[in-house]
Design a protein around this motif. Structure first.
Motif, PDB file in Angstrom:
ATOM      1  N   GLY A  63      44.613  -3.753  24.648  1.00  0.00           N
ATOM      2  CA  GLY A  63      45.011  -4.336  25.917  1.00  0.00           C
ATOM      3  C   GLY A  63      44.896  -3.264  26.975  1.00  0.00           C
ATOM      4  N   ILE A  64      44.114  -3.531  28.019  1.00  0.00           N
ATOM      5  CA  ILE A  64      43.901  -2.537  29.060  1.00  0.00           C
ATOM      6  C   ILE A  64      44.181  -3.164  30.415  1.00  0.00           C
ATOM      7  CG2 ILE A  64      42.247  -0.990  30.178  1.00  0.00           C
ATOM      8  CD1 ILE A  64      40.801  -0.757  27.518  1.00  0.00           C
ATOM      9  N   GLN A  65      45.056  -2.505  31.182  1.00  0.00           N
ATOM     10  CA  GLN A  65      45.347  -2.947  32.544  1.00  0.00           C
ATOM     11  C   GLN A  65      44.407  -2.201  33.480  1.00  0.00           C
ATOM     12  OE1 GLN A  65      49.268  -1.974  33.998  1.00  0.00           O
ATOM     13  NE2 GLN A  65      49.242  -3.688  35.414  1.00  0.00           N
ATOM     14  N   VAL A  66      43.722  -2.942  34.357  1.00  0.00           N
ATOM     15  CA  VAL A  66      42.734  -2.349  35.258  1.00  0.00           C
ATOM     16  C   VAL A  66      43.167  -2.546  36.703  1.00  0.00           C
ATOM     17  CG1 VAL A  66      40.837  -2.677  33.627  1.00  0.00           C
ATOM     18  CG2 VAL A  66      41.342  -4.470  35.287  1.00  0.00           C
ATOM     19  N   ILE A  85      38.025 -17.080  28.028  1.00  0.00           N
ATOM     20  CA  ILE A  85      39.360 -17.466  28.475  1.00  0.00           C
ATOM     21  C   ILE A  85      39.915 -18.335  27.353  1.00  0.00           C
ATOM     22  CG2 ILE A  85      40.742 -18.630  30.243  1.00  0.00           C
ATOM     23  CD1 ILE A  85      39.280 -16.131  31.278  1.00  0.00           C
ATOM     24  N   GLU A  86      40.825 -17.761  26.569  1.00  0.00           N
ATOM     25  CA  GLU A  86      41.281 -18.440  25.364  1.00  0.00           C
ATOM     26  C   GLU A  86      42.322 -19.514  25.634  1.00  0.00           C
ATOM     27  OE1 GLU A  86      42.392 -15.193  22.840  1.00  0.00           O
ATOM     28  OE2 GLU A  86      40.322 -14.943  22.173  1.00  0.00           O
ATOM     29  N   ASN A  87      43.059 -19.399  26.733  1.00  0.00           N
ATOM     30  CA  ASN A  87      44.089 -20.378  27.059  1.00  0.00           C
ATOM     31  C   ASN A  87      43.958 -20.716  28.542  1.00  0.00           C
ATOM     32  OD1 ASN A  87      46.388 -21.836  27.654  1.00  0.00           O
ATOM     33  ND2 ASN A  87      47.777 -20.475  26.560  1.00  0.00           N
ATOM     34  N   PRO A  88      43.406 -21.906  28.876  1.00  0.00           N
ATOM     35  CA  PRO A  88      43.197 -22.248  30.289  1.00  0.00           C
ATOM     36  C   PRO A  88      44.487 -22.270  31.117  1.00  0.00           C
ATOM     37  CG  PRO A  88      42.119 -23.826  28.834  1.00  0.00           C
ATOM     38  CD  PRO A  88      42.934 -22.919  27.977  1.00  0.00           C
ATOM     39  N   ARG A  89      45.637 -22.510  30.482  1.00  0.00           N
ATOM     40  CA  ARG A  89      46.905 -22.524  31.227  1.00  0.00           C
ATOM     41  C   ARG A  89      47.361 -21.120  31.582  1.00  0.00           C
ATOM     42  NH1 ARG A  89      50.773 -26.667  28.115  1.00  0.00           N
ATOM     43  NH2 ARG A  89      49.095 -27.309  26.773  1.00  0.00           N
ATOM     44  N   ARG A  90      46.925 -20.161  30.814  1.00  0.00           N
ATOM     45  CA  ARG A  90      47.269 -18.754  31.059  1.00  0.00           C
ATOM     46  C   ARG A  90      45.974 -17.957  30.983  1.00  0.00           C
ATOM     47  NH1 ARG A  90      50.294 -14.956  27.176  1.00  0.00           N
ATOM     48  NH2 ARG A  90      50.777 -13.257  28.559  1.00  0.00           N
ATOM     49  N   PRO A  91      45.195 -17.974  32.061  1.00  0.00           N
ATOM     50  CA  PRO A  91      43.834 -17.417  31.999  1.00  0.00           C
ATOM     51  C   PRO A  91      43.795 -15.892  31.928  1.00  0.00           C
ATOM     52  CG  PRO A  91      44.314 -18.151  34.211  1.00  0.00           C
ATOM     53  CD  PRO A  91      45.501 -18.513  33.373  1.00  0.00           C
ATOM     54  N   ILE A  92      43.862 -15.380  30.720  1.00  0.00           N
ATOM     55  CA  ILE A  92      43.750 -13.942  30.489  1.00  0.00           C
ATOM     56  C   ILE A  92      42.380 -13.690  29.866  1.00  0.00           C
ATOM     57  CG2 ILE A  92      44.670 -11.970  29.214  1.00  0.00           C
ATOM     58  CD1 ILE A  92      47.399 -13.406  29.284  1.00  0.00           C
ATOM     59  N   PRO A  93      41.534 -12.901  30.539  1.00  0.00           N
ATOM     60  CA  PRO A  93      40.199 -12.677  29.992  1.00  0.00           C
ATOM     61  C   PRO A  93      40.213 -11.756  28.771  1.00  0.00           C
ATOM     62  CG  PRO A  93      40.474 -11.490  32.041  1.00  0.00           C
ATOM     63  CD  PRO A  93      41.728 -12.274  31.824  1.00  0.00           C
ATOM     64  N   ASP A  99      31.352  -3.498  19.195  1.00  0.00           N
ATOM     65  CA  ASP A  99      31.646  -3.613  17.766  1.00  0.00           C
ATOM     66  C   ASP A  99      32.461  -4.859  17.430  1.00  0.00           C
ATOM     67  OD1 ASP A  99      30.290  -1.322  16.827  1.00  0.00           O
ATOM     68  OD2 ASP A  99      31.927  -0.050  17.506  1.00  0.00           O
ATOM     69  N   GLY A 100      32.716  -5.717  18.424  1.00  0.00           N
ATOM     70  CA  GLY A 100      33.432  -6.955  18.168  1.00  0.00           C
ATOM     71  C   GLY A 100      34.953  -6.885  18.321  1.00  0.00           C
ATOM     72  N   ARG A 101      35.484  -5.732  18.742  1.00  0.00           N
ATOM     73  CA  ARG A 101      36.925  -5.639  18.964  1.00  0.00           C
ATOM     74  C   ARG A 101      37.313  -6.441  20.190  1.00  0.00           C
ATOM     75  NH1 ARG A 101      35.789  -0.363  16.910  1.00  0.00           N
ATOM     76  NH2 ARG A 101      34.737   0.066  18.851  1.00  0.00           N
ATOM     77  N   ARG A 102      38.443  -7.130  20.133  1.00  0.00           N
ATOM     78  CA  ARG A 102      38.961  -7.864  21.289  1.00  0.00           C
ATOM     79  C   ARG A 102      39.574  -6.882  22.274  1.00  0.00           C
ATOM     80  NH1 ARG A 102      41.421 -13.022  21.087  1.00  0.00           N
ATOM     81  NH2 ARG A 102      43.289 -11.947  21.769  1.00  0.00           N
ATOM     82  N   VAL A 103      39.173  -7.002  23.542  1.00  0.00           N
ATOM     83  CA  VAL A 103      39.749  -6.188  24.611  1.00  0.00           C
ATOM     84  C   VAL A 103      40.335  -7.180  25.621  1.00  0.00           C
ATOM     85  CG1 VAL A 103      39.322  -4.454  26.394  1.00  0.00           C
ATOM     86  CG2 VAL A 103      38.054  -4.363  24.229  1.00  0.00           C
ATOM     87  N   VAL A 104      41.660  -7.200  25.691  1.00  0.00           N
ATOM     88  CA  VAL A 104      42.381  -8.101  26.597  1.00  0.00           C
ATOM     89  C   VAL A 104      42.590  -7.362  27.904  1.00  0.00           C
ATOM     90  CG1 VAL A 104      44.460  -9.477  26.924  1.00  0.00           C
ATOM     91  CG2 VAL A 104      43.514  -9.184  24.613  1.00  0.00           C
ATOM     92  N   LEU A 105      42.110  -7.938  28.999  1.00  0.00           N
ATOM     93  CA  LEU A 105      42.196  -7.276  30.300  1.00  0.00           C
ATOM     94  C   LEU A 105      43.250  -7.928  31.174  1.00  0.00           C
ATOM     95  CD1 LEU A 105      38.366  -6.982  30.995  1.00  0.00           C
ATOM     96  CD2 LEU A 105      39.887  -5.192  30.165  1.00  0.00           C
ATOM     97  N   SER A 106      43.966  -7.105  31.913  1.00  0.00           N
ATOM     98  CA  SER A 106      44.942  -7.607  32.882  1.00  0.00           C
ATOM     99  C   SER A 106      44.858  -6.712  34.118  1.00  0.00           C
ATOM    100  CB  SER A 106      46.360  -7.606  32.299  1.00  0.00           C
ATOM    101  OG  SER A 106      46.756  -6.284  31.975  1.00  0.00           O
ATOM    102  N   GLU A 107      45.462  -7.212  35.201  1.00  0.00           N
ATOM    103  CA  GLU A 107      45.427  -6.455  36.456  1.00  0.00           C
ATOM    104  C   GLU A 107      46.821  -6.033  36.838  1.00  0.00           C
ATOM    105  OE1 GLU A 107      44.323  -7.560  40.984  1.00  0.00           O
ATOM    106  OE2 GLU A 107      42.771  -7.979  39.499  1.00  0.00           O
TER     107      GLU A 107
END
Length: 107
Positions: A63-66, A85-93, A99-107
């Motif tokens: 999880g990385i905050q940008v 966008i895995e959850n349209p009600r809570r749009p977190i990219p 290498d296929g690792r999930r990187v969750v981005l937030s601001e």
């Protein structure tokens, strides 16, 4: 309270993974500790160090905050990485690194 101090990722794609995380805003330096392999290290806000080592890719999630989600997603899109966008009600990219690792981005 425990504090995270570093994260180590392994990859066969050092340059590609470096480029991906540089697009997220990290700045890497080359390092080598003793007889260990050359690797890359970037220090995130709060002092957490992300290291990228050559070797078999490991999975996981980051999880990385940008500073700017829009600018970061634009840079990643230019490199061919599209966010999910895995959850349209809570749009977190969520973007998968080379290498296929999930990187969750937030601001």
């Amino acid at each position: 309270m425990p504090k995270l101090t570093f994260i180590v990722l392994s990859t066969h794609q050092m340059d590609t993974v470096r480029t991906f995380f540089e697009a997220v805003g990290l700045a890497f330096v080359a390092e080598k500790h003793g007889a260990g392999p050359k690797h890359l290290a970037a220090t995130l806000a709060g002092g957490v160090v992300l290291e990228i080592y050559p070797g078999f890719p490991n999975r996981g999630q980051l999880g990385i905050q940008v500073a700017s989600l829009t600018k970061t997603l634009d840079r990643l899109a230019a490199l061919g990485f599209s966010p999910l966008i895995e959850n349209p009600r809570r749009p977190i990219p969520v973007v998968h690194d080379p290498d296929g690792r999930r990187v969750v981005l937030s601001e």
